[in-house]
Write a protein that holds these residues in place. Sequence first.
Motif, mmCIF file in Angstrom:
data_model
loop_
_atom_site.group_PDB
_atom_site.id
_atom_site.type_symbol
_atom_site.label_atom_id
_atom_site.label_comp_id
_atom_site.label_asym_id
_atom_site.label_seq_id
_atom_site.Cartn_x
_atom_site.Cartn_y
_atom_site.Cartn_z
ATOM 1 N N GLU A 44 2.468 7.919 0.818
ATOM 2 C CA GLU A 44 1.222 7.385 0.313
ATOM 3 C C GLU A 44 1.285 5.970 0.679
ATOM 4 O O GLU A 44 0.262 5.246 1.254
ATOM 5 C CB GLU A 44 0.757 7.827 -0.928
ATOM 6 C CG GLU A 44 -0.766 7.612 -1.048
ATOM 7 C CD GLU A 44 -0.850 7.830 -2.683
ATOM 8 O OE1 GLU A 44 -0.001 8.450 -3.253
ATOM 9 O OE2 GLU A 44 -2.014 7.318 -3.161
ATOM 10 N N LYS A 45 2.475 5.207 0.236
ATOM 11 C CA LYS A 45 2.477 3.918 0.343
ATOM 12 C C LYS A 45 3.231 3.384 1.540
ATOM 13 O O LYS A 45 4.299 3.859 1.431
ATOM 14 C CB LYS A 45 2.880 3.245 -1.164
ATOM 15 C CG LYS A 45 1.815 3.560 -2.209
ATOM 16 C CD LYS A 45 2.220 3.142 -3.421
ATOM 17 C CE LYS A 45 1.303 3.483 -4.698
ATOM 18 N NZ LYS A 45 1.800 3.572 -5.892
ATOM 19 N N LYS A 46 2.699 2.318 2.098
ATOM 20 C CA LYS A 46 3.483 1.964 3.166
ATOM 21 C C LYS A 46 4.760 1.219 2.826
ATOM 22 O O LYS A 46 5.883 1.275 3.633
ATOM 23 C CB LYS A 46 2.598 0.772 4.004
ATOM 24 C CG LYS A 46 2.909 0.144 5.173
ATOM 25 C CD LYS A 46 2.006 -0.964 5.919
ATOM 26 C CE LYS A 46 2.587 -1.516 6.888
ATOM 27 N NZ LYS A 46 1.662 -2.268 7.555
ATOM 28 N N GLN A 71 0.474 -1.624 -3.101
ATOM 29 C CA GLN A 71 -0.460 -0.477 -2.953
ATOM 30 C C GLN A 71 -1.026 -0.274 -1.595
ATOM 31 O O GLN A 71 -1.595 0.725 -1.328
ATOM 32 C CB GLN A 71 -1.872 -0.939 -3.879
ATOM 33 C CG GLN A 71 -1.555 -1.095 -5.462
ATOM 34 C CD GLN A 71 -0.837 0.197 -6.006
ATOM 35 O OE1 GLN A 71 -1.451 1.524 -5.469
ATOM 36 N NE2 GLN A 71 -0.334 0.027 -7.190
ATOM 37 N N ASN A 72 -0.671 -1.021 -0.601
ATOM 38 C CA ASN A 72 -0.986 -0.955 0.732
ATOM 39 C C ASN A 72 -0.717 0.547 1.162
ATOM 40 O O ASN A 72 0.509 0.938 1.303
ATOM 41 C CB ASN A 72 -0.366 -1.874 1.523
ATOM 42 C CG ASN A 72 -1.132 -2.488 2.798
ATOM 43 O OD1 ASN A 72 -2.359 -2.071 3.079
ATOM 44 N ND2 ASN A 72 -0.666 -3.282 3.601
ATOM 45 N N PRO A 73 -1.828 1.357 1.674
ATOM 46 C CA PRO A 73 -1.425 2.693 2.089
ATOM 47 C C PRO A 73 -0.735 2.735 3.570
ATOM 48 O O PRO A 73 -0.869 1.906 4.271
ATOM 49 C CB PRO A 73 -2.780 3.272 2.173
ATOM 50 C CG PRO A 73 -3.834 2.255 2.396
ATOM 51 C CD PRO A 73 -3.206 1.065 1.784
ATOM 52 N N THR A 74 0.184 3.751 3.804
ATOM 53 C CA THR A 74 0.639 3.942 4.905
ATOM 54 C C THR A 74 -0.322 4.125 6.301
ATOM 55 O O THR A 74 -1.337 4.892 6.033
ATOM 56 C CB THR A 74 1.551 5.296 5.060
ATOM 57 O OG1 THR A 74 2.593 5.142 3.953
ATOM 58 C CG2 THR A 74 2.328 5.552 6.399
#
Lengths: 180, 151
Positions: free
Chosen positions: A70-72, B24-27
Motif C-alpha cells: 500500500e505504501k511506496k 504515507q505516500n501510496p505506491t
Amino acid sequence: MKKYTIVLVMALIFAIGQSFAQVFKTSTGEVSFISKTDFESFEAVNNQVTAAYSLKKLQFRVPINAFIFEKKLMQTHFQENYMESSKFPNASFKGSIISPEDFKISSKEQPVTVKGTLNIHGVDKESEIVGTIQNTPDGVVLKANFTIILSDYQIGVPSNLTAKISQNIDIKVNALLLSK
Amino acid sequence: MKRILTILLGIIILGLIIGIYMYQNPTELVTSGEPDIKYNTINELVDKGNSEIDSVFNANHVGKKIQFHAMVESTTSNESGSTIFVNSGSENTIITAAFDASLSNEVLDLKPSTEIDLLCVCNGIAKPEDPDDLLSETTISFNRCSIINKN
C-alpha cells in the motif's frame, strides 16, 4: 525370455505414461503475505506467480518485484533493502506431494503435504508445506497457508524496525492452473 | 537563543511532516514518466534476455522502468488486476505485463494481435534451472504497466 518381454513392455508403458503426463500451469497465480506486530500490520499481494503441477510434482516461481504494498516507502525498502530483488529477483519452491502417499487428484478439495526446497533471498531451505489441491472444471486449484521466519532466509531487519516488522511472516498461496 | 530554538523546532517539525508524508505516500500502481530502457521491438527484449546470463539481465532491468513495443497474445483479469500475455515470438518464452485493477477494462478491451507500447516496471527474467523443471519456459514479467500507445 517371456519374462523379459513383459518387463520391457511394462517399462515402455510407464515411460510413455510419464512423457504424456498432463501438466497444469499458470503465470497469474497469487501469493500474499502479512506481517503483524503490536505496532503495525501490513500486507503485500503478488498476482504474477508462475506455477506448475504434474504427477504429484509442484513448482512455484515468485517474482519479488511484483509484490504490491500500500505504501511506496515500504515497497522500496522491501525490494531494495530486505529482499535485494535485483540480486535475488525470484523466490521459488520445488517439491512433491508426500502425503497422502496414494494421492490422486480429484474434484474433491484434498489436504496434502508437499516436501521440497523453498528458496527465498537466495537461501535454500527444506520445507514441508500443508495445503489443498482440487481439480475443478476451470483447472487445478492449489491453496496453502504457511509461515516463514525471516532469519531462516538471512533477511535482515534493522534493529529500529523490529517492533514494526514481524520475524514470522504469514504466507497465503492461491493459484488456478490450466492444462497445457 | 530563543530565535535559534524556534528555528530548530521549525526544522524538526518540517522534518517530521516530510517523514510522515513520505511514509504515507501510496505506491504508484501505474508507471509514468521517462523509461530507463526502451525496446523498439519485442525481439530486442527477448534476444537480450536469451543472450545474457539471467543475473546480468536482472541487475540491469529489475525495478527499472522499461518501455517496449509488443503484440497482444491474450488478456486475463482477476480481482487484483489484469494481465496481458505478450506475443514473444518464441514458444519457450513467456512475457507477461500486469496492470492495476483500475485499468482492467482497458486491458480486457484489447484484441489479440493489437500492437501496443507499454511502460512497466520489470520483475526480471527467470530461466529453467534443471532439464526436468516443470516450469520449462523462460519468463520475463512486468508489473504496474501502463498502455502508452495502441494500434
